[in-house]
Design an enzyme around this catalytic site. Structure first.
Site, PDB file in Angstrom:
ATOM      1  N   SER A  96       0.827  -1.202   0.000  1.00 18.54           N
ATOM      2  CA  SER A  96       0.000   0.000   0.000  1.00 18.54           C
ATOM      3  C   SER A  96       0.867   1.260   0.000  1.00 18.54           C
ATOM      4  O   SER A  96       1.723   1.432  -0.873  1.00 18.54           O
ATOM      5  CB  SER A  96      -0.945  -0.040   1.203  1.00 18.54           C
ATOM      6  OG  SER A  96      -1.964   0.912   1.098  1.00 18.54           O
ATOM      7  N   ASP A 219     -10.440  -4.705  -4.495  1.00 16.28           N
ATOM      8  CA  ASP A 219      -9.671  -3.872  -3.567  1.00 16.28           C
ATOM      9  C   ASP A 219     -10.290  -2.478  -3.530  1.00 16.28           C
ATOM     10  O   ASP A 219     -10.188  -1.718  -4.495  1.00 16.28           O
ATOM     11  CB  ASP A 219      -8.210  -3.808  -4.011  1.00 16.28           C
ATOM     12  CG  ASP A 219      -7.309  -3.102  -3.008  1.00 16.28           C
ATOM     13  OD1 ASP A 219      -7.841  -2.404  -2.121  1.00 16.28           O
ATOM     14  OD2 ASP A 219      -6.082  -3.246  -3.116  1.00 16.28           O
ATOM     15  N   HIS A 247      -7.418  -5.791   0.318  1.00 20.63           N
ATOM     16  CA  HIS A 247      -6.239  -4.933   0.203  1.00 20.63           C
ATOM     17  C   HIS A 247      -5.006  -5.482   0.914  1.00 20.63           C
ATOM     18  O   HIS A 247      -3.938  -4.876   0.828  1.00 20.63           O
ATOM     19  CB  HIS A 247      -6.581  -3.541   0.769  1.00 20.63           C
ATOM     20  CG  HIS A 247      -5.543  -2.499   0.526  1.00 20.63           C
ATOM     21  ND1 HIS A 247      -5.111  -2.142  -0.748  1.00 20.63           N
ATOM     22  CD2 HIS A 247      -4.830  -1.723   1.397  1.00 20.63           C
ATOM     23  CE1 HIS A 247      -4.191  -1.194  -0.649  1.00 20.63           C
ATOM     24  NE2 HIS A 247      -3.993  -0.928   0.637  1.00 20.63           N
TER      25      HIS A 247
END
Length: 269
Positions: A96, A219, A247
């Site tokens: 991320s 996601d 995610h």
């Protein structure tokens, strides 16, 4: 070796291989989020794990609001760790916002990195129609920050469920929720502001280090349109669609995550 830097970021080095691989957590998490993935690479790599200042077992005394009001401060921390360990041509695996932090570090010092593995990355979370859809409107992200300020525990519960998108896996949601709750709320909110309101689309073209983008299904945080955008604008990048939903594939689908990272390294490193 700079012990102060290693202590600041609670750096752990494992494994016995000659090649180095560094794992960076995403927002609100510490190095333990890689517990199901990182050990698989210890036989052939020197595995480096660390915490962001303000997370995990990092030195909270080192937190500086001016330094960490943007992702650049976190990118400098990554470079500090690389220099403290005398790392060269390291594989950087970031989840991320951690992927963007590694990307920014590679732009400054490309010689320190051989490849980037970006798990669920996004260069910009805000929609900017008609050219770009990051997944969020500004009022949604402002609402997230407001909830963090008013009811941090409640925010952690809701956000963990949203991020994971694994309604049939309550144990993983509880694990992620506990990680959020273990982070200082004030620092977490500042990190969220730095992450979710950043726009690094113009930085993509500056990257010279080859990369793998791992795109999860369904996601909400980094939708498929974002993964495709990154692949189109990130030089020397490969895009791989995962079967994993949500995610956090390193938590929900560690075997697939290990397999895809391993396959990429075998083919490119």
């Amino acid at each position: 070796m700079n012990e102060a830097i290693l202590s600041r970021n609670h750096v752990k080095v494992k494994g016995s291989g000659k090649a180095s691989i560094m794992f960076a957590p995403g927002f609100g998490c510490d190095q333990s989020v890689w517990n199901a993935v990182a050990p698989a690479f210890e036989e052939d790599h020197r595995v480096i794990l660390f915490d962001y200042v303000g997370s995990g077992h990092s030195d909270l005394r080192a937190y500086d609001l001016n330094r960490y009001q943007t992702l650049d401060g976190y990118a400098q921390d990554v470079l500090d760790v690389c220099e403290a360990l005398d790392l060269k041509e390291t594989v950087f695996v970031g989840h991320s916002v951690g992927a963007l932090i590694g990307m920014l570090a590679s732009i400054r010092r490309p010689e320190l990195f051989s490849h980037l593995v970006m798990v669920g990355p996004s260069p910009c979370y805000l929609n900017d129609p008609p050219e770009y859809y990051g997944g969020f409107e500004e009022e949604q992200l402002l609402g997230l920050l407001e909830m963090m300020e008013k009811n941090y525990i409640g925010w952690a519960t809701v956000f963990a469920a949203t991020v994971l998108n694994q309604p049939d896996r309550p144990e993983i949601k509880e694990e992620l929720e506990s990680r959020f709750c273990s982070t200082d709320p004030v620092i977490a909110r500042q990190f969220a502001k730095a992450a979710f309101f950043s726009d690094h689309r113009e930085d993509l073209s500056k990257v010279t280090v080859p990369s793998l983008i791992l795109q999860c299904a369904d996601d909400i945080i980094a939708p498929a349109t974002v993964g495709k955008y990154m692949h189109q604008h990130l030089p020397y990048s490969s895009l791989k669609q995962m079967e994993a939903r949500g995610h956090c594939p390193h938590m929900s689908h560690p075997d697939e995550t290990i397999q895809l990272i391993g396959d990429y390294l075998k083919a490119h490193v």
